[in-house]
Design an enzyme around this catalytic site. Structure first.
Site, PDB file in Angstrom:
ATOM      1  CD  GLU A 152      -1.674  -2.439   1.166  1.00  0.00           C
ATOM      2  OE1 GLU A 152      -2.346  -3.294   0.540  1.00  0.00           O
ATOM      3  OE2 GLU A 152      -0.666  -2.732   1.857  1.00  0.00           O
ATOM      4  CG  HIS A 164     -10.641  -8.611   6.006  1.00  0.00           C
ATOM      5  ND1 HIS A 164      -9.953  -9.372   6.907  1.00  0.00           N
ATOM      6  CD2 HIS A 164      -9.993  -8.728   4.826  1.00  0.00           C
ATOM      7  CE1 HIS A 164      -8.920  -9.951   6.313  1.00  0.00           C
ATOM      8  NE2 HIS A 164      -8.921  -9.578   5.042  1.00  0.00           N
TER       9      HIS A 164
END
Length: 337
Positions: A60, A129
């Site tokens: 990321e 998540h």
């Protein structure tokens, strides 16, 4: 009009933007050949080639850093982070570089970058998540933060975000990808094909950033929310028997304070609802603004309904998720105030 899921609306927004402007580029983990973990970019690489829709390493930091550098040179990047929970390694680049570029260059450079992230729970994704980190972005000067609640807004808001010359954080409630979710997890799911906001104009259009929408008019109280919680709010209001106005923020920053103030000044009561944890959540900012701007109109304290101050649990997901029962109890409380 065409019937679309939120996934299809987001995919079509990519397509329309890439057709209109060859400088629009998409990158992220598995966004190319695989079409993204939720298939929001399916078919883009085949249509526009590997130079305009390409996969990245699992980094990321690298995704955001590369996108910022390329955006500085004039490309309009749409970067996908597979889950909002994964954005933390790239957070420094977002805050220290993307958000500051216009300011630190005295307007010589801008960063036309959209960072898309699936957000929120309701899919048993557990603690890594299911997070809702919007407050981490609304705290940063130089960023815009968007959270759509339906396919029609998702397309228009994403197209507006891509056209914006500054960085936009685009948070997509993953529980809404395939249909509206009112928080009643024990009932059959409803697809977007059976919901009026599943009707989407297939042609290019923009929903202006910074403009909230009154999704239900009411006179007894104002319920301010966004994302998945819009549908939870509507269900709770119908079950409560009270005439409550429901406002979908759509854009957290810039915030449509005018619409909020007008509503609360008229109703005299206010509830703020979001899925993120309570402490220091974006709802606290809304409460402070409402209290400041509507003090003399308020008939009761402003209430917040939010996630608990714990990591998002797996086995107890529906105890954590701010469902219709909790919202309905808040409505009863504020009406008694």
């Amino acid at each position: 009009m065409a019937r679309m899921t939120m996934i299809e609306a987001i995919r079509d927004a990519h397509t329309l933007a890439m057709e209109r402007d060859e400088d629009v580029v998409v990158l992220g983990e598995d966004v190319g050949y695989f079409g993204g973990v939720f298939r929001c970019t399916a078919g883009l690489q085949k249509r526009f080639g590997v130079e305009r829709c390409f996969d990245t390493p699992i980094s990321e930091l690298g995704i955001v850093g590369a996108a910022i550098g390329m955006a500085t040179y004039g490309l309009k990047h749409i970067a996908e982070i597979q889950f909002a929970d994964y954005m933390y390694p790239g957070y420094d680049q977002i805050v220290s570089e993307a958000a500051r570029l216009r300011y630190r260059s005295a307007g010589q450079f801008t960063c036309p970058l959209v960072i898309r992230m699936p957000t929120g729970g309701g899919i048993f994704g557990a603690q890594t998540h299911s997070q809702s980190p919007e407050a981490l972005f609304t705290h940063v000067a130089g960023l815009k933060t968007v959270v759509p609640s339906n396919p029609r807004d998702a397309m228009g808001l994403l197209l507006a975000a891509i056209a914006d010359p500054d960085p936009v954080i685009f948070l997509e409630p993953k529980r809404l990808y395939n249909g509206p979710f009112d928080g009643h997890f024990d009932r059959p799911s409803v697809p977007w094909s059976k919901h009026p906001q599943g009707d989407v104009d297939p042609e290019y259009y923009e929903v202006p950033l910074g403009k909230a929408q009154v999704v239900r008019e009411g006179r007894e109280a104002t319920l301010i929310t966004y994302g998945t919680m819009v549908h939870v709010a509507l269900a709770a209001v119908e079950e409560s028997g009270h005439d409550i106005e429901v406002i979908d923020l759509r854009t957290l920053l810039p915030l449509d304070l005018e619409t909020l103030v007008a509503s609360v000044n008229r109703t005299g009561r206010c509830i703020v609802l979001h899925e993120a944890t309570l402490t220091s959540g974006f709802g606290a900012e809304i409460v402070a603004l409402v209290q400041s701007e509507c003090f003399y109109a308020l008939e009761a304290p402003v209430l917040r309904v939010a996630g608990w101050d714990t990591p998002y649990p797996h086995a107890q997901e529906w105890d954590y998720f701010p469902g219709p029962d909790r919202v309905r109890r808040a409505i009863d409380t504020v009406m008694e105030g």
